[in-house]
Design an enzyme around this catalytic site. Structure first.
Site, PDB file in Angstrom:
ATOM      1  N   ASN A   9       0.872  -1.184   0.000  1.00  0.00           N
ATOM      2  CA  ASN A   9       0.000   0.000   0.000  1.00  0.00           C
ATOM      3  C   ASN A   9       0.906   1.230   0.000  1.00  0.00           C
ATOM      4  O   ASN A   9       1.469   1.591   1.025  1.00  0.00           O
ATOM      5  CB  ASN A   9      -0.888  -0.042   1.256  1.00  0.00           C
ATOM      6  CG  ASN A   9      -1.740   1.213   1.412  1.00  0.00           C
ATOM      7  OD1 ASN A   9      -1.824   2.029   0.492  1.00  0.00           O
ATOM      8  ND2 ASN A   9      -2.359   1.362   2.572  1.00  0.00           N
ATOM      9  N   TRP A  10       1.040   1.840  -1.188  1.00  0.00           N
ATOM     10  CA  TRP A  10       1.997   2.956  -1.324  1.00  0.00           C
ATOM     11  C   TRP A  10       1.409   4.284  -0.847  1.00  0.00           C
ATOM     12  O   TRP A  10       2.077   5.319  -0.911  1.00  0.00           O
ATOM     13  CB  TRP A  10       2.456   3.071  -2.790  1.00  0.00           C
ATOM     14  CG  TRP A  10       3.300   1.911  -3.240  1.00  0.00           C
ATOM     15  CD1 TRP A  10       3.765   0.884  -2.467  1.00  0.00           C
ATOM     16  CD2 TRP A  10       3.777   1.654  -4.567  1.00  0.00           C
ATOM     17  NE1 TRP A  10       4.498   0.005  -3.231  1.00  0.00           N
ATOM     18  CE2 TRP A  10       4.531   0.458  -4.521  1.00  0.00           C
ATOM     19  CE3 TRP A  10       3.651   2.323  -5.782  1.00  0.00           C
ATOM     20  CZ2 TRP A  10       5.145  -0.080  -5.654  1.00  0.00           C
ATOM     21  CZ3 TRP A  10       4.262   1.790  -6.916  1.00  0.00           C
ATOM     22  CH2 TRP A  10       5.003   0.596  -6.844  1.00  0.00           C
ATOM     23  N   LYS A  11       0.147   4.269  -0.450  1.00  0.00           N
ATOM     24  CA  LYS A  11      -0.508   5.479   0.077  1.00  0.00           C
ATOM     25  C   LYS A  11      -0.284   6.670  -0.863  1.00  0.00           C
ATOM     26  O   LYS A  11      -0.313   6.493  -2.085  1.00  0.00           O
ATOM     27  CB  LYS A  11      -0.038   5.738   1.509  1.00  0.00           C
ATOM     28  CG  LYS A  11      -0.243   4.494   2.391  1.00  0.00           C
ATOM     29  CD  LYS A  11      -0.093   4.737   3.858  1.00  0.00           C
ATOM     30  CE  LYS A  11      -0.354   3.430   4.614  1.00  0.00           C
ATOM     31  NZ  LYS A  11      -0.257   3.549   6.058  1.00  0.00           N
ATOM     32  N   HIS A  96      -9.676   1.399   4.780  1.00  0.00           N
ATOM     33  CA  HIS A  96      -8.407   1.581   5.500  1.00  0.00           C
ATOM     34  C   HIS A  96      -8.621   2.543   6.670  1.00  0.00           C
ATOM     35  O   HIS A  96      -9.386   3.509   6.551  1.00  0.00           O
ATOM     36  CB  HIS A  96      -7.341   2.118   4.544  1.00  0.00           C
ATOM     37  CG  HIS A  96      -5.972   2.072   5.147  1.00  0.00           C
ATOM     38  ND1 HIS A  96      -5.536   3.007   6.056  1.00  0.00           N
ATOM     39  CD2 HIS A  96      -4.965   1.185   5.003  1.00  0.00           C
ATOM     40  CE1 HIS A  96      -4.311   2.691   6.437  1.00  0.00           C
ATOM     41  NE2 HIS A  96      -3.933   1.598   5.816  1.00  0.00           N
ATOM     42  N   GLU A  98      -6.947   4.898   7.808  1.00  0.00           N
ATOM     43  CA  GLU A  98      -6.681   6.323   7.532  1.00  0.00           C
ATOM     44  C   GLU A  98      -7.902   6.983   6.890  1.00  0.00           C
ATOM     45  O   GLU A  98      -8.200   8.148   7.145  1.00  0.00           O
ATOM     46  CB  GLU A  98      -5.435   6.448   6.640  1.00  0.00           C
ATOM     47  CG  GLU A  98      -4.158   6.188   7.444  1.00  0.00           C
ATOM     48  CD  GLU A  98      -2.997   5.675   6.625  1.00  0.00           C
ATOM     49  OE1 GLU A  98      -3.050   5.673   5.379  1.00  0.00           O
ATOM     50  OE2 GLU A  98      -2.002   5.242   7.259  1.00  0.00           O
ATOM     51  N   GLU A 167      -5.793  -4.788  10.578  1.00  0.00           N
ATOM     52  CA  GLU A 167      -4.786  -3.751  10.803  1.00  0.00           C
ATOM     53  C   GLU A 167      -5.116  -3.008  12.098  1.00  0.00           C
ATOM     54  O   GLU A 167      -5.896  -2.039  12.076  1.00  0.00           O
ATOM     55  CB  GLU A 167      -4.778  -2.758   9.640  1.00  0.00           C
ATOM     56  CG  GLU A 167      -4.362  -3.366   8.324  1.00  0.00           C
ATOM     57  CD  GLU A 167      -3.697  -2.344   7.423  1.00  0.00           C
ATOM     58  OE1 GLU A 167      -2.567  -2.584   6.994  1.00  0.00           O
ATOM     59  OE2 GLU A 167      -4.296  -1.287   7.179  1.00  0.00           O
ATOM     60  N   GLY A 176       2.228   6.525  15.382  1.00  0.00           N
ATOM     61  CA  GLY A 176       2.943   7.248  16.426  1.00  0.00           C
ATOM     62  C   GLY A 176       2.964   6.501  17.754  1.00  0.00           C
ATOM     63  O   GLY A 176       3.587   6.950  18.705  1.00  0.00           O
ATOM     64  N   SER A 217       3.085  -2.197  10.618  1.00  0.00           N
ATOM     65  CA  SER A 217       4.522  -2.252  10.905  1.00  0.00           C
ATOM     66  C   SER A 217       5.181  -3.571  10.508  1.00  0.00           C
ATOM     67  O   SER A 217       6.159  -3.981  11.123  1.00  0.00           O
ATOM     68  CB  SER A 217       4.797  -1.981  12.392  1.00  0.00           C
ATOM     69  OG  SER A 217       4.304  -0.716  12.771  1.00  0.00           O
ATOM     70  N   GLY A 238       2.624  -1.141   4.453  1.00  0.00           N
ATOM     71  CA  GLY A 238       2.676   0.276   4.103  1.00  0.00           C
ATOM     72  C   GLY A 238       4.117   0.732   3.912  1.00  0.00           C
ATOM     73  O   GLY A 238       4.717   0.543   2.855  1.00  0.00           O
ATOM     74  N   GLY A 239       4.693   1.305   4.971  1.00  0.00           N
ATOM     75  CA  GLY A 239       6.026   1.909   4.876  1.00  0.00           C
ATOM     76  C   GLY A 239       7.073   1.020   4.221  1.00  0.00           C
ATOM     77  O   GLY A 239       7.825   1.468   3.343  1.00  0.00           O
TER      78      GLY A 239
HETATM   79  P1  PGA Z   1       2.571   0.206   7.861  1.00  0.00           P
HETATM   80  O1  PGA Z   1       1.146   0.540   7.194  1.00  0.00           O
HETATM   81  O2  PGA Z   1       3.049  -1.090   7.262  1.00  0.00           O
HETATM   82  O3  PGA Z   1       3.439   1.379   7.481  1.00  0.00           O
HETATM   83  O4  PGA Z   1       2.357   0.097   9.322  1.00  0.00           O
HETATM   84  C1  PGA Z   1       0.202  -0.447   6.970  1.00  0.00           C
HETATM   85  C2  PGA Z   1      -1.037   0.171   6.384  1.00  0.00           C
HETATM   86  O5  PGA Z   1      -1.391   1.299   6.791  1.00  0.00           O
HETATM   87  O6  PGA Z   1      -1.690  -0.423   5.507  1.00  0.00           O
END
Ligand code: PGA
Length: 266
Positions: A9-11, A96, A98, A167, A176, A217, A238-239
């Protein structure tokens, strides 16, 4: 053996040229994993076209991070199912945290997208997860049950694969909190989710499998431990999906678990 599923997930992190470079690098090096892992890349809308071109002829699949729940129509600024399908999108991230948190997306809206995705022939990846406060208050199952409730109307669909991404909001790298969910805790929740999904759709489910992915993570260091849990069928990353090396290491960890025949529940 069911393939594991590893989704990047490149956001909103990469421009189209950056996305094309990363996609080409991942395609090149993920070729050897195709028998055991389905790798999916989810760039932002503006990069779908160039990433689609980079994936052409490969075993990797293209996913989008959201959709407006209509095939097409007078919806200024929105992106609908027809446009996404025309670009080769076959997976859709939905709900998601977010989007739930920043944009106030509701279960009702996510439900419309979910059922629209199935009608459009895409695999919906329904993201669910509780906040730190909800976990601390012992409300995790209550929250998950509500979020999974949109599956209740699922019937008479030719959906081969149903995909849920657990998630925990508190474990997402950018939350954070600095807390990581242990693979054991994640596995217990995955088992609970699988049972909840069967309660909701078991009577009408005719597809091939229900995949429950873990997200939050996941990186090259902890991927092996998540992959070794039989209740965890893959990862939503994600990251660490923004760097070729870490993303491929995660995909490789799931490929190795698959070839060790850690049985994936389905
Ligand atoms: P993260 O993000 O791997 O950076 O924790 C996961 C996600 O938000 O899908």
């Amino acid at each position: 053996m069911h393939k594991r599923l590893v989704i990047g997930n490149w956001k909103m992190q990469l421009t189209p040229p950056e996305s094309a470079v990363l996609a080409r690098a991942v395609v090149h090096e993920a070729a050897g994993l195709a028998d055991t892992v389905q790798v999916v890349l989810c760039p932002s809308f503006t990069s779908l076209d160039c990433v689609s071109a980079s994936l052409a002829g490969s075993s990797l699949a293209l996913g989008a991070q959201d959709v407006f729940p209509a095939a097409k129509g007078p919806f200024t600024g929105m992106i609908g199912f027809d446009e996404l399908r025309a670009l080769g999108v076959s997976y859709l991230l939905l709900g998601h945290s977010e989007r739930r948190r920043v944009l106030g997306e509701t279960d009702e809206e996510i439900g419309k997208k979910f059922h629209g995705a199935i009608a459009a022939g895409c695999v919906p990846v329904l993201c669910v997860g509780e906040t730190a406060a909800e976990r601390a208050a012992g409300r995790r199952e209550f929250v998950l049950e509500r979020q999974l409730g949109i599956l209740a109307g699922l019937s008479d669909v030719s959906l081969k694969e149903l995909c849920i991404a657990y998630e925990p909001v508190w474990a997402i790298s950018t939350s954070g909190s600095g807390i990581v969910c242990s693979p054991k805790e994640a596995a217990l929740v995955h088992q609970w989710i699988r049972e909840a999904v069967m309660r909701l759709v078991g009577a009408v489910w005719t597809g091939e499998r229900i995949a429950v992915l873990y997200g939050g993570s996941v990186d090259e260091k902890n991927a092996g431990a998540f992959a070794s849990e039989k209740a965890i069928n893959g990862a939503l990353v994600g990251g660490a999906s923004l760097r070729k090396e870490s993303f491929l290491a995660i995909a490789t960890a799931f490929a190795e678990a698959a070839s060790r025949k850690v049985p994936a529940l389905s």
